[in-house]
Motif scaffolding. Sequence first.
Motif, short mmCIF file in Angstrom:
data_model
loop_
_atom_site.label_atom_id
_atom_site.label_comp_id
_atom_site.label_asym_id
_atom_site.label_seq_id
_atom_site.Cartn_x
_atom_site.Cartn_y
_atom_site.Cartn_z
N LEU A 125 57.53 46.01 38.57
CA LEU A 125 57.50 44.87 39.62
C LEU A 125 55.97 45.27 40.50
N GLY A 126 55.57 46.73 40.60
CA GLY A 126 54.55 48.02 41.00
C GLY A 126 53.33 47.11 40.17
N GLY A 127 53.15 47.73 38.90
CA GLY A 127 52.19 46.44 37.68
C GLY A 127 52.00 45.07 38.18
N SER A 128 52.82 44.96 38.34
CA SER A 128 52.70 43.45 38.77
C SER A 128 51.80 43.85 39.59
N VAL A 129 52.17 43.96 41.07
CA VAL A 129 51.34 44.29 42.23
C VAL A 129 50.24 44.33 41.72
N ASP A 130 49.57 44.94 41.14
CA ASP A 130 48.27 46.01 40.77
C ASP A 130 47.52 45.44 40.41
N LEU A 131 47.89 44.75 39.63
CA LEU A 131 47.48 43.46 38.53
C LEU A 131 47.16 41.75 39.23
N LEU A 132 47.96 41.67 40.72
CA LEU A 132 47.35 40.37 40.98
C LEU A 132 46.45 40.93 42.29
N LEU A 133 46.98 42.43 42.79
CA LEU A 133 45.93 42.65 43.40
C LEU A 133 44.11 43.01 43.24
N ALA A 134 43.82 43.09 41.81
CA ALA A 134 43.61 43.86 40.52
C ALA A 134 42.69 42.17 40.42
N GLY A 135 43.18 41.14 40.40
CA GLY A 135 42.43 40.18 40.30
C GLY A 135 41.85 38.98 41.50
N LEU A 136 42.51 39.75 43.14
CA LEU A 136 41.87 39.11 44.14
C LEU A 136 40.77 40.34 44.78
N ASP A 137 41.11 40.86 44.24
CA ASP A 137 39.85 42.16 43.81
C ASP A 137 40.04 43.17 45.78
N VAL A 138 41.83 42.90 45.80
CA VAL A 138 41.89 44.09 46.83
C VAL A 138 42.69 45.44 46.98
N GLY A 139 41.93 46.36 46.88
CA GLY A 139 42.21 47.64 47.27
C GLY A 139 41.27 48.70 46.64
N GLY A 140 40.47 48.34 45.81
CA GLY A 140 38.86 49.38 45.19
C GLY A 140 39.47 49.99 44.61
N THR A 141 38.76 51.66 44.36
CA THR A 141 39.70 52.57 43.34
C THR A 141 40.54 53.13 43.06
N ASP A 142 41.30 53.16 44.63
CA ASP A 142 42.80 53.74 45.17
C ASP A 142 43.47 53.07 44.76
N ARG A 143 44.08 51.83 44.60
CA ARG A 143 44.58 50.82 45.03
C ARG A 143 45.89 51.59 43.31
N ALA A 144 45.24 51.80 42.47
CA ALA A 144 46.17 52.05 40.69
C ALA A 144 46.92 53.59 42.04
N ARG A 145 46.17 54.32 42.60
CA ARG A 145 46.50 56.19 42.89
C ARG A 145 48.32 54.60 43.81
N VAL A 146 47.70 54.28 45.08
CA VAL A 146 48.67 53.74 46.33
C VAL A 146 49.84 53.12 45.68
N VAL A 147 49.52 52.14 44.93
CA VAL A 147 50.63 51.44 43.73
C VAL A 147 51.79 53.12 43.41
N ALA A 148 51.19 53.82 42.58
CA ALA A 148 51.81 54.47 41.56
C ALA A 148 52.73 55.48 42.49
N VAL A 149 52.19 55.56 43.68
CA VAL A 149 52.72 56.63 44.99
C VAL A 149 53.81 55.64 45.64
#
Length: 422
Positions: A125-149
Amino acid sequence: MGLESGHRSADREGPETVAAADRPEAGTEPPGGGAGRRRSLVRRLAVLVLVLVLLCLPPWWTLFASGADWPFPVLLAGTVVLAAWMVSFPFLMVAGHGRRRSDRAARVADTSLGVVWVLFTWSVLGGSVDLLLAGLDVGGTDRARVVAVAVAVVSAGLLGWGHHEAMRVPRVKRVDVHLPRLGAGLDGTRVVVLADTHYGPIDRADWSARVAEAVNALDADVLVHAGDIADGTPAQRREQSAPLGTVRSRLAKVYVTGNHEYGSEAQGWLDRMADLGWEPLHNRHLVVERGGDALVLAGVDDVTAESSGLAGHRANLVGALAGADPALPVLLVAHQPKYVPQAAAAGIDLQVSGHTHGGQIWPFNFLVRIDQPVVHGLSRHGERTQLYTSRGTGFWGPPFRVFAPSEITLLTLRSGGPSPAA
């Protein structure tokens, strides 16, 4: 059934009989037999490795390797831990649930499986959210770490809560069941259902005693245990099962085998429950009466009983109902909900089952639904038959319940009219 259908005697084989000189000697292996077994073993190992990799890959990717940019020691530690689990898990399962039945190994294997399943689910679920946010260009460089936490925090929280849910005394679930054929004298009959207690590697003797106290507080007319009483033999789980001897009911206490009994001395569990004052409904029935009206309580062995090879064990509804008055309403206890087509064909009024655990750890309920017609609750099947499926009183394996609470069920039988929930 069974053995006769697959057997042909030698004196009937005639010209098909292989000449004695052409037969392999006793104790020798048919040509290719060893190679076939090796191929089968390789296939099974390949499937096992694939499953373990699929379970571990999403947590590894989401938590450590998806651009979270953790320091290398963190990435290395996460990789080593997951790899070590993949290697050790099969050995722990064999030691814990194989012939040795090491409770310590079973506890480690079962708990770690639950942890990995929760991490797998929420990493997907978290990885899917990460991909969605990446596609929307939301979250910047810290996005993956925030999702992981976030995945780690949510998983830890669910595991803590799920363990509490698994280990507590279940809440009482109250359901009215209307049976048109039930006589007025039996209106209001209180049927308390236990299922899937799964006394096992974690010693829950105190829990069992508190469950017995909760059951006695419900003032039951009929007590039902719908199977999967334990993982282990009666001798191994003697202390945990002992409180079942203290529960009380006015009319009857009945028990049927579940699939887990057939891996741990099913006949021994039937005998143990009889010693504790329960009536084992081993393809048989009894009749209870109140207020001049009667109800048939019938039970069948689990659907896996016949394949167990244990003599005299199979699901035999015809035998269970033999001699019963067909005019009387019937409450059938059958461990698995998928026995309900047979119950409906026989005109059973109410089947009580367990087995599903309500899925136990979400979203496993969707996989359970592939195998069973119902995951939990009251349902109708055919013109007459209703099915109540308990989420279970205990838990199997992983000591967690996530979005699938355990239950002690109080079914109040009502005469006449349809059940609102059915």
